[in-house]
Motif scaffolding. Sequence first.
Motif, PDB file in Angstrom:
ATOM      1  N   GLU A  36       0.832  -1.208   0.000  1.00 51.28           N
ATOM      2  CA  GLU A  36       0.000   0.000   0.000  1.00 51.28           C
ATOM      3  C   GLU A  36       0.866   1.258   0.000  1.00 51.28           C
ATOM      4  OE1 GLU A  36      -3.217   0.121  -0.594  1.00 51.28           O
ATOM      5  OE2 GLU A  36      -3.434  -2.061  -0.536  1.00 51.28           O
ATOM      6  N   LEU A  37       1.971   1.239   0.740  1.00 50.61           N
ATOM      7  CA  LEU A  37       2.881   2.390   0.749  1.00 50.61           C
ATOM      8  C   LEU A  37       3.522   2.578  -0.628  1.00 50.61           C
ATOM      9  CD1 LEU A  37       4.444   1.922   4.276  1.00 50.61           C
ATOM     10  CD2 LEU A  37       3.075   3.881   3.516  1.00 50.61           C
ATOM     11  N   LYS A  38       3.861   1.481  -1.279  1.00 55.70           N
ATOM     12  CA  LYS A  38       4.401   1.553  -2.645  1.00 55.70           C
ATOM     13  C   LYS A  38       3.384   2.206  -3.577  1.00 55.70           C
ATOM     14  CE  LYS A  38       5.063  -1.439  -6.577  1.00 55.70           C
ATOM     15  NZ  LYS A  38       5.107  -2.789  -7.094  1.00 55.70           N
ATOM     16  N   ASN A  39       2.145   1.761  -3.504  1.00 56.03           N
ATOM     17  CA  ASN A  39       1.095   2.310  -4.362  1.00 56.03           C
ATOM     18  C   ASN A  39       0.774   3.755  -4.009  1.00 56.03           C
ATOM     19  OD1 ASN A  39       0.902  -0.017  -5.869  1.00 56.03           O
ATOM     20  ND2 ASN A  39      -0.708  -0.883  -4.604  1.00 56.03           N
ATOM     21  N   MET A  40       0.832   4.095  -2.734  1.00 60.08           N
ATOM     22  CA  MET A  40       0.631   5.482  -2.310  1.00 60.08           C
ATOM     23  C   MET A  40       1.697   6.365  -2.941  1.00 60.08           C
ATOM     24  SD  MET A  40       2.280   7.842  -0.105  1.00 60.08           S
ATOM     25  CE  MET A  40       3.293   6.690   0.794  1.00 60.08           C
ATOM     26  N   ARG A  41       2.940   5.933  -2.859  1.00 64.13           N
ATOM     27  CA  ARG A  41       4.040   6.728  -3.425  1.00 64.13           C
ATOM     28  C   ARG A  41       3.888   6.859  -4.938  1.00 64.13           C
ATOM     29  NH1 ARG A  41       9.042   6.916  -5.490  1.00 64.13           N
ATOM     30  NH2 ARG A  41      10.441   8.464  -4.611  1.00 64.13           N
ATOM     31  N   ALA A  42       3.506   5.782  -5.602  1.00 66.08           N
ATOM     32  CA  ALA A  42       3.308   5.819  -7.054  1.00 66.08           C
ATOM     33  C   ALA A  42       2.181   6.772  -7.429  1.00 66.08           C
ATOM     34  CB  ALA A  42       3.023   4.421  -7.584  1.00 66.08           C
ATOM     35  N   ILE A  44       1.151   9.439  -5.721  1.00 69.38           N
ATOM     36  CA  ILE A  44       1.622  10.821  -5.527  1.00 69.38           C
ATOM     37  C   ILE A  44       2.636  11.183  -6.604  1.00 69.38           C
ATOM     38  CG2 ILE A  44       2.920  12.347  -3.986  1.00 69.38           C
ATOM     39  CD1 ILE A  44       1.543  10.933  -1.641  1.00 69.38           C
ATOM     40  N   LEU A  45       3.505  10.264  -6.945  1.00 69.16           N
ATOM     41  CA  LEU A  45       4.541  10.498  -7.951  1.00 69.16           C
ATOM     42  C   LEU A  45       3.935  10.829  -9.313  1.00 69.16           C
ATOM     43  CD1 LEU A  45       7.621  10.470  -8.106  1.00 69.16           C
ATOM     44  CD2 LEU A  45       7.511   8.050  -8.664  1.00 69.16           C
ATOM     45  N   GLU A  46       2.832  10.194  -9.659  1.00 70.23           N
ATOM     46  CA  GLU A  46       2.153  10.478 -10.931  1.00 70.23           C
ATOM     47  C   GLU A  46       1.721  11.932 -11.034  1.00 70.23           C
ATOM     48  OE1 GLU A  46      -1.259   8.068 -11.791  1.00 70.23           O
ATOM     49  OE2 GLU A  46      -0.113   6.207 -11.630  1.00 70.23           O
ATOM     50  N   ASP A  47       1.257  12.479  -9.925  1.00 68.50           N
ATOM     51  CA  ASP A  47       0.696  13.831  -9.905  1.00 68.50           C
ATOM     52  C   ASP A  47       1.694  14.918  -9.540  1.00 68.50           C
ATOM     53  OD1 ASP A  47      -1.745  12.640 -10.466  1.00 68.50           O
ATOM     54  OD2 ASP A  47      -2.324  12.552  -8.354  1.00 68.50           O
ATOM     55  N   ASP A  48       2.642  14.566  -8.661  1.00 68.19           N
ATOM     56  CA  ASP A  48       3.482  15.617  -8.089  1.00 68.19           C
ATOM     57  C   ASP A  48       4.819  15.047  -7.617  1.00 68.19           C
ATOM     58  OD1 ASP A  48       4.601  17.742  -6.676  1.00 68.19           O
ATOM     59  OD2 ASP A  48       2.709  18.293  -5.705  1.00 68.19           O
ATOM     60  N   ARG A  49       5.801  15.022  -8.527  1.00 65.46           N
ATOM     61  CA  ARG A  49       7.107  14.456  -8.190  1.00 65.46           C
ATOM     62  C   ARG A  49       7.753  15.186  -7.021  1.00 65.46           C
ATOM     63  NH1 ARG A  49      10.995  11.382  -9.041  1.00 65.46           N
ATOM     64  NH2 ARG A  49      10.933  10.358 -11.021  1.00 65.46           N
ATOM     65  N   GLU A  50       7.594  16.491  -6.975  1.00 67.59           N
ATOM     66  CA  GLU A  50       8.185  17.282  -5.891  1.00 67.59           C
ATOM     67  C   GLU A  50       7.636  16.837  -4.537  1.00 67.59           C
ATOM     68  OE1 GLU A  50       8.057  21.822  -4.318  1.00 67.59           O
ATOM     69  OE2 GLU A  50       8.321  21.550  -6.483  1.00 67.59           O
ATOM     70  N   LEU A  51       6.339  16.627  -4.478  1.00 70.24           N
ATOM     71  CA  LEU A  51       5.723  16.157  -3.236  1.00 70.24           C
ATOM     72  C   LEU A  51       6.215  14.758  -2.893  1.00 70.24           C
ATOM     73  CD1 LEU A  51       3.734  16.531  -0.899  1.00 70.24           C
ATOM     74  CD2 LEU A  51       1.934  15.671  -2.407  1.00 70.24           C
ATOM     75  N   ALA A  52       6.268  13.881  -3.862  1.00 68.58           N
ATOM     76  CA  ALA A  52       6.741  12.511  -3.633  1.00 68.58           C
ATOM     77  C   ALA A  52       8.174  12.505  -3.107  1.00 68.58           C
ATOM     78  CB  ALA A  52       6.644  11.693  -4.909  1.00 68.58           C
ATOM     79  N   ASP A  53       8.999  13.424  -3.598  1.00 68.93           N
ATOM     80  CA  ASP A  53      10.391  13.502  -3.152  1.00 68.93           C
ATOM     81  C   ASP A  53      10.528  14.000  -1.726  1.00 68.93           C
ATOM     82  OD1 ASP A  53      11.242  12.497  -5.570  1.00 68.93           O
ATOM     83  OD2 ASP A  53      11.810  14.453  -6.394  1.00 68.93           O
ATOM     84  N   ARG A  54       9.478  14.598  -1.198  1.00 66.17           N
ATOM     85  CA  ARG A  54       9.504  15.088   0.189  1.00 66.17           C
ATOM     86  C   ARG A  54       9.094  14.025   1.202  1.00 66.17           C
ATOM     87  NH1 ARG A  54       5.473  19.743   0.001  1.00 66.17           N
ATOM     88  NH2 ARG A  54       5.787  19.698   2.248  1.00 66.17           N
ATOM     89  N   ILE A  55       8.736  12.827   0.706  1.00 66.87           N
ATOM     90  CA  ILE A  55       8.251  11.746   1.563  1.00 66.87           C
ATOM     91  C   ILE A  55       9.222  10.572   1.484  1.00 66.87           C
ATOM     92  CG2 ILE A  55       6.381  10.098   1.942  1.00 66.87           C
ATOM     93  CD1 ILE A  55       4.542  12.136   0.458  1.00 66.87           C
TER      94      ILE A  55
END
Length: 155
Positions: A36-42, A44-55
Amino acid sequence: DQNGAPFELEQLRGAWSLLFFGFTHCPDVCPNTLYELKNMRATILEDDRELADRIQVVLVSVDPERDSPEKLREYVAYFDPSFLGVTGPDEEMLPLTRKLGIAYRIDEHEAGEKVYNVDHSASILLIDPNGRLYGVFPAPHEAAVLAEDLRAILD
């Protein structure tokens, strides 16, 4: 950590960290949560790489006897190469987990025995960029809900 180096509080600073306490031999809760964490990151990454990089996602193993750095590295990379795996001896883990409200119990077993049970909390802890506990995501976990909650918190 998964590379055999000390893991310090400083490594939680500067990013939002999702800490999950589990172990690599866990039959269900741990792989499901990491999935689930993998899918959550994916998501967020689809929509906002900058946000994903902050997590950052960190699996904290409460089973250091079986979870060597090499085992942790292989296990977390299976879910996402950006995930971190850390562990430590019980004398270091117990004060940390108690302070954070995480419970775990390892069944008594003979030294070197490879099959034994470990019970543990299933919550995910959100640590802020200053290294402080910010929130708790109780189980069950769903990637879409986690992504939505994180966007709301971090925006």
